[in-house]
Design a protein around this motif. Structure first.
Motif, PDB file in Angstrom:
ATOM      1  N   VAL A  62      69.156  46.349  54.869  1.00 17.83           N
ATOM      2  CA  VAL A  62      69.745  46.901  53.650  1.00 17.83           C
ATOM      3  C   VAL A  62      68.571  47.297  52.760  1.00 17.83           C
ATOM      4  CG1 VAL A  62      71.276  46.500  51.705  1.00 17.83           C
ATOM      5  CG2 VAL A  62      71.727  45.368  53.882  1.00 17.83           C
ATOM      6  N   LEU A  63      68.469  48.579  52.471  1.00 14.90           N
ATOM      7  CA  LEU A  63      67.311  49.067  51.712  1.00 14.90           C
ATOM      8  C   LEU A  63      67.572  49.013  50.213  1.00 14.90           C
ATOM      9  CD1 LEU A  63      66.683  52.221  53.937  1.00 14.90           C
ATOM     10  CD2 LEU A  63      65.513  50.009  54.083  1.00 14.90           C
ATOM     11  N   HIS A  64      68.772  49.349  49.843  1.00 15.31           N
ATOM     12  CA  HIS A  64      69.069  49.502  48.417  1.00 15.31           C
ATOM     13  C   HIS A  64      70.548  49.186  48.223  1.00 15.31           C
ATOM     14  CE1 HIS A  64      68.810  52.404  44.674  1.00 15.31           C
ATOM     15  NE2 HIS A  64      68.996  51.140  44.326  1.00 15.31           N
ATOM     16  N   TYR A  65      70.834  48.347  47.242  1.00 14.49           N
ATOM     17  CA  TYR A  65      72.231  47.997  46.979  1.00 14.49           C
ATOM     18  C   TYR A  65      72.489  48.187  45.488  1.00 14.49           C
ATOM     19  CZ  TYR A  65      76.689  45.621  47.771  1.00 14.49           C
ATOM     20  OH  TYR A  65      78.038  45.328  47.908  1.00 14.49           O
ATOM     21  N   VAL A  66      73.509  48.943  45.178  1.00 14.54           N
ATOM     22  CA  VAL A  66      73.848  49.197  43.779  1.00 14.54           C
ATOM     23  C   VAL A  66      75.267  48.690  43.525  1.00 14.54           C
ATOM     24  CG1 VAL A  66      74.238  50.965  42.029  1.00 14.54           C
ATOM     25  CG2 VAL A  66      72.364  51.236  43.664  1.00 14.54           C
ATOM     26  N   ALA A  67      75.412  47.870  42.508  1.00 16.86           N
ATOM     27  CA  ALA A  67      76.731  47.350  42.143  1.00 16.86           C
ATOM     28  C   ALA A  67      76.986  47.696  40.681  1.00 16.86           C
ATOM     29  CB  ALA A  67      76.770  45.836  42.343  1.00 16.86           C
ATOM     30  N   ALA A  68      77.948  48.549  40.447  1.00 17.92           N
ATOM     31  CA  ALA A  68      78.304  48.904  39.072  1.00 17.92           C
ATOM     32  C   ALA A  68      79.609  48.197  38.760  1.00 17.92           C
ATOM     33  CB  ALA A  68      78.444  50.413  38.932  1.00 17.92           C
ATOM     34  N   VAL A  69      79.579  47.320  37.768  1.00 14.77           N
ATOM     35  CA  VAL A  69      80.719  46.432  37.539  1.00 14.77           C
ATOM     36  C   VAL A  69      81.239  46.549  36.118  1.00 14.77           C
ATOM     37  CG1 VAL A  69      79.258  44.437  36.940  1.00 14.77           C
ATOM     38  CG2 VAL A  69      81.554  44.051  37.831  1.00 14.77           C
ATOM     39  N   ASP A  70      82.553  46.610  36.016  1.00 13.13           N
ATOM     40  CA  ASP A  70      83.219  46.577  34.717  1.00 13.13           C
ATOM     41  C   ASP A  70      83.617  45.125  34.450  1.00 13.13           C
ATOM     42  OD1 ASP A  70      85.045  46.480  32.661  1.00 13.13           O
ATOM     43  OD2 ASP A  70      86.495  47.839  33.614  1.00 13.13           O
ATOM     44  N   CYS A  71      82.875  44.479  33.551  1.00 16.07           N
ATOM     45  CA  CYS A  71      83.104  43.060  33.268  1.00 16.07           C
ATOM     46  C   CYS A  71      83.695  42.869  31.878  1.00 16.07           C
ATOM     47  CB  CYS A  71      81.795  42.296  33.378  1.00 16.07           C
ATOM     48  SG  CYS A  71      80.506  42.913  32.288  1.00 16.07           S
ATOM     49  N   GLY A  72      84.248  43.950  31.288  1.00 13.96           N
ATOM     50  CA  GLY A  72      84.615  43.849  29.890  1.00 13.96           C
ATOM     51  C   GLY A  72      83.338  43.799  29.068  1.00 13.96           C
ATOM     52  N   VAL A  73      83.359  43.042  27.979  1.00 11.51           N
ATOM     53  CA  VAL A  73      82.123  42.820  27.229  1.00 11.51           C
ATOM     54  C   VAL A  73      81.352  41.704  27.939  1.00 11.51           C
ATOM     55  CG1 VAL A  73      81.166  41.899  25.068  1.00 11.51           C
ATOM     56  CG2 VAL A  73      83.044  43.578  25.015  1.00 11.51           C
ATOM     57  N   ALA A  74      80.085  41.930  28.213  1.00 18.59           N
ATOM     58  CA  ALA A  74      79.261  40.858  28.801  1.00 18.59           C
ATOM     59  C   ALA A  74      78.820  39.949  27.654  1.00 18.59           C
ATOM     60  CB  ALA A  74      78.061  41.443  29.522  1.00 18.59           C
ATOM     61  N   ILE A  75      79.369  38.746  27.627  1.00 25.51           N
ATOM     62  CA  ILE A  75      79.027  37.801  26.544  1.00 25.51           C
ATOM     63  C   ILE A  75      77.520  37.552  26.556  1.00 25.51           C
ATOM     64  CG2 ILE A  75      79.410  35.468  25.622  1.00 25.51           C
ATOM     65  CD1 ILE A  75      81.973  37.044  25.562  1.00 25.51           C
ATOM     66  N   ASN A  76      76.974  37.372  27.764  1.00 23.59           N
ATOM     67  CA  ASN A  76      75.530  37.231  27.936  1.00 23.59           C
ATOM     68  C   ASN A  76      75.138  38.091  29.134  1.00 23.59           C
ATOM     69  OD1 ASN A  76      72.960  36.352  28.918  1.00 23.59           O
ATOM     70  ND2 ASN A  76      73.166  34.486  27.692  1.00 23.59           N
TER      71      ASN A  76
END
Ligand code: FES
Ligand code: FES
Lengths: 158, 773
Positions: free
Chosen positions: B645-659
């Motif tokens: 695996v050369l490159h892994y991209v994860a785009a996530v909608d988490c609402g507001v990220a508290i931290n």
């Protein structure tokens, strides 16, 4: 048998059992920062510095520390100030459960003492024996990079 | 969509509140506390996969010097219970006893010894003589379901099993519309069957419990658990003692990932302490962890999709058969989640059918594991979507766009299928999946790389993608409570049953409270969790903490704020409605202000005295899903079958990220765990049911050299029902790697992988056989 060993700067004479591992000795003596994840040398949770080099204390005989110097994670602070590696792990989010952290920090201190400006590949190579199940390593690699930068800038060199 | 307000502390990558103790090696874990006179406990595991114990002779062991107590089925309570640490009544069958005269997997409990040292305990175990009547083992799903298969739970007193005589723990079957008609009306139909393996959580800290009696002879269990309140309840039930006689303390926990949502050892050490009056410690070795702790449910899942030429789905069918091993812990709910956390994603399909069964085998016991069935479901679902895209000549991203759920939409699945029973209707109130797809595709270079086969010697690169959702807690079942009390220096104790197992929940919950009360984070003193001192919380599972416990904390903080305003209003002589909080002070309309320390001083010592304190609870009425778009670039070596695996991209909608730092950390850790699950991790089991690779040397979890370039992108939305707009992201990331890597491998070398892990042998075999679906 009895050995003489300096642990975190304090010289001690300690009785050890035949075949006893350094890990058991250190835990018995109250250095609870030394963790165990396998007992077989496969995870790095038990790493300490023995004469300045990181070793997995679960597979090193306690007798080997005779006349030597051991540093555990508890011994990295200087004058109430954390080691730059510790600061960097806090800043970069390199800690989740924190169970691998003592071994990981010890491994990083050892790496930076040998190679003050490691590349990312050298960091990964150098810490490949330290397993972490929580972080995915991204922030730990970054923490080591940040620590290297901070130490170059003349911070606490441990 | 609701607007995100300005925050002062929420949204900042604050250091973890417990970070300093952890990084300096303070004795904060279970085994770091040493008590005098502690007994060491070891368990005798069954060497047989399936057997009845004709007799057990402990006399030689008992006679050994230093042996304090031996437990077997002959001297322990026979109460049937489940080890699954779930809400009451548990949706798992009561099919386990502390000890039994029957063993059902290699490693099952036969006896326990408590002795002065571990070495004595081990020697005593070896001196126990057991006469086994061997029974036929059941080593696969097919084996369990065949006509005339041995009945694994033939005892009359187990309850909650769907059909014990056929080894079926649970059965789920729900319909929306008419799938057959949907398939008939489709222009393209694809069908895939995928199988997933036995895999283990492997927290670096194994299961460990210390028990002792306090000065009132109450039983104290200091345990590495995700579910302190469920531990208290289930141990009380198992040992037949009142709940009030037990106190559970959860110190720092060295990782859980689901395996510590199980009452695995607390009953044994607890009973040792009750019988001997002495402290007792049990700490599983790594080998014992592999052979007798919990695993992920191996599954065989079939997915059939039908779509029109336009790419819009007409029907989805998913059939899941889950291997729940020797006991049914989490059997029903993991099975149900395989459908309930996947199918609502594609709500454009008017017809859907989910059905399946969880079956007993005489193999290691699966339990809760991050992803909780969704991981097993997304493998076939997302590879089937990839195939469907190819069949229809539509870009895979576009096919997802045509079908995924959107803002203000619902899915009938939400209501039909819940936590092992009917679910709860809900509409999606925050969803940035569209943007996740766009950002992720750009970052990986989808347009340039997809479908281009640049060979580099034997290595061929490819890109793949997948999307997914999960939930935020279990609606109308989970409950969390939080208590805040104020101190006269303007600091606060935040007492929470929410169970930080390394996730950072202590920190983000403190951030929520600090935000409401406009104080810096170091004014929040967090305690979690102690059943004597912190209010009830179901614990750390089902991605519930940020959303459910977070809301309880927010409410408690708002109540405290009202109390502070009341005190300040009388002190300043203004109406409380005119007050606001800023910089650790209450500010009045004319610029008059009173420090929080003064407010508390006044309430404690001066006038109308009372303790400023509040407790609030949250029972969520919905479970807003986080959304995730995954993209991977891989290279496949056509000569060896190796995948890089050369490159892994994860785009996530988490609402507001508290931290945001901690939210990214949750994603990164879950993805890397998922990559291990996809590529290397597999418990190998012998033909007699024995785990053959019970070590971290032979069971390969990812190390630093095994991770790709990994990018997590937080695509924030604002969840109007969540605390500060947040959703939970503890689990979702682990679902991504399997289908994403499988789809990338197809793009590279044109073969479909159906079985995890994708070892070089399997990949090579697929290439040789030309498995093109
Ligand atoms: S405990 Fe020593 S290497 Fe794992
Ligand atoms: S932070 Fe949990 S194992 Fe590394």
């Amino acid at each position: 048998m009895t050995i003489t060993v300096t642990i975190n700067g304090t010289s001690k004479r300690l009785a050890i059992e035949p075949g006893e591992r350094l890990f058991e000795l250190l835990r018995r003596e109250g250095y609870m920062g030394v963790k165990t994840g396998c007992g077989t040398g496969d995870c790095g949770a038990c790493a300490v510095l023995l004469n300045g080099r990181a070793v997995n204390s679960c597979i090193v005989f306690a007798a080997k520390a005779d006349g030597g110097e051991v540093t555990t994670v508890e011994g990295l602070e200087r004058d109430g100030r954390l080691h730059p590696v510790q600061e960097a792990f806090l800043d970069e989010g390199g800690i989740q459960c924190g169970y691998c952290t003592p071994g990981m920090v010890i491994g990083a201190v050892d790496l930076l003492s040998r190679n003050p400006e490691p590349t990312e590949d050298e960091i990964r190579q150098g810490l490949s024996g330290n397993l972490c199940r929580c972080t995915g390593y991204v922030k730990q690699v970054r923490a080591v990079q940040q620590a290297a930068a901070a130490m170059k800038g003349g911070g606490n060199d441990g | 969509m609701a607007e995100r307000p300005e925050f002062a502390i929420v949204g900042k990558g604050e250091r973890k509140v417990d970070g300093r103790a952890l990084v300096t090696g303070k004795p904060v874990f279970v085994a770091d506390l040493r008590l005098p006179e502690t007994l060491h406990v070891k368990i005798l595991g069954s060497p047989k996969a399936h057997a009845r114990i004709r007799s057990i002779d402990v006399s030689a062991a008992e006679a050994m010097d230093g042996v304090a107590c031996i437990l077997t089925h002959e001297n322990t309570p026979p109460t049937r219970h489940t080890t699954a640490g779930q809400g009451f009544p548990e949706p798992s069958p009561y099919d386990a006893r502390m000890f039994e005269d029957k063993v059902r997997f290699v490693g099952d409990r036969v006896a326990a010894v408590a002795a002065e040292t571990e070495a004595i305990a081990e020697a005593a175990l070896a001196a126990i003589r057991v006469d086994y009547e061997e029974l036929e083992p059941v080593l696969s799903i097919d084996d369990a379901l065949r006509e005339g298969a041995p009945v694994i739970h033939d005892e009359p007193d187990s309850t909650g099993i769907y059909d014990a005589s056929r080894n079926i723990v649970a059965d789920v079957d729900i319909d929306v519309g008419d799938v057959e008609a949907g398939f008939d009306g489709s222009d393209a139909v694809v069908e895939v069957v995928c199988e997933t393996q036995y895999a283990q959580h492997t927290p670096i800290e194994t299961h460990v419990v210390l028990s002792y009696l306090d000065s009132e002879d109450r039983l104290i269990l200091r345990t590495s658990t995700q579910v302190p309140f469920h531990v208290r309840r289930i141990v009380a039930q198992t040992l037949g003692i009142p709940i009030r006689d037990i106190r559970v303390i959860k110190p720092r926990v060295g990782g859980g990932f689901g395996t510590k949502q199980e009452v695995l050892l607390e009953d044994i050490v607890g009973l040792v302490t009750l019988r001997t009056g002495r402290p007792a410690l049990i700490s599983l070795t790594r080998k014992e962890e592999f052979t007798s702790a919990r695993t992920r449910h191996p599954m065989r899942v079939r997915v059939k999709l039908g779509a029109g030429e336009d790419g819009v789905l007409r029907a989805i069918e998913m059939e899941a058969i889950s291997n729940t091993g020797a006991y049914g812990a989490h059997g029903l709910t993991v099975l149900a989640n395989t459908g309930s956390k996947t199918l609502p994603l594609y709500n454009k399909a008017p017809n859907a059918h989910f059905f399946g069964q969880a079956v007993y085998t005489t193999l290691p016991v699966p339990g809760a594991y991050r992803g909780y069935g969704a991981t097993q479901g997304y493998f076939p679902l997302e590879t089937a979507m990839d195939e469907l895209a190819e069949r229809l000549g539509i870009d895979p991203i576009e096919l997802r766009r045509l079908n995924h759920i959107r803002l203000d939409e619902t899915s009938p699945i939400f209501e039909k299928l819940g936590e092992g029973r009917e679910g709860v209707e809900q509409t999606v109130k925050s969803c940035e999946l569209e943007r996740c797809l766009q950002v992720g595709a750009e970052r990986i270079g989808w347009a340039e790389k997809r479908g281009k086969k640049h060979r580099d010697g034997s290595w061929v690169p490819g890109v793949g993608m997948s999307i997914m959702m999960q939930g935020s807690g279990i609606p109308l079942i989970d409950m969390a409570a939080a208590t805040l009390k104020m101190n006269e220096d303007g600091s606060f104790n935040l007492l929470i049953g929410a169970t930080d197992i390394g996730t950072g929940s202590d920190t983000i919950l403190a951030q929520i409270a600090a935000e409401v009360l406009a104080v810096p984070l170091d004014k929040m003193l967090v305690t979690s969790s102690d059943t004597d001192f912190t209010p009830f919380d179901v614990g750390a599972y089902a991605s519930s903490t940020t959303y459910v416990s977070g809301m309880a904390v927010q409410r408690a903080a708002e109540k405290i704020r009202d109390q502070i305003f009341e005190v300040a209003a009388s002190a300043l002589g203004v109406a409380s409605s005119e007050l606001s909080l800023a910089n650790e002070s209450v500010v009045g309309p004319d610029g008059k202000s009173l420090s929080l320390a003064d407010v508390c001083q006044r309430a404690m010592y001066e006038s109308d005295q009372f303790q400023i304190a509040a407790t609030a609870s949250c029972v969520p009425t919905e479970s807003p899903p986080p959304f995730l778009a995954n993209f991977a670039e891989v290279a496949v070596d056509t000569e060896t079958g190796r995948i890089k695996v050369l490159h892994y991209v994860a785009a996530v909608d988490c609402g507001v990220a508290i931290n945001p730092v901690l939210a990214e950390g949750q994603m990164e850790g879950a993805i890397v765990n998922g990559i291990g699950y996809a590529l290397t991790e597999e418990m190998l089991i012998s033909s007699r049911g024995r785990v053959r690779n019970p070590s971290l040397f032979d069971y390969k979890i990812p190390g630093m050299l095994d991770i790709p370039k990994l990018e997590v992108i937080l695509v924030e939305s604002y969840e109007p029902t969540g605390p500060m707009g947040a959703k939970s992201v503890g689990e979702i990331g682990i679902n991504g790697p399997i289908p994403t890597i499988a789809n990338a491998v197809y793009d590279a070398v044109g073969v479909r992988l159906r079985e995890t892990p994708f070892t070089p042998e399997r990949v090579l075999r697929a290439i040789r056989d030309g498995s093109t679906a």
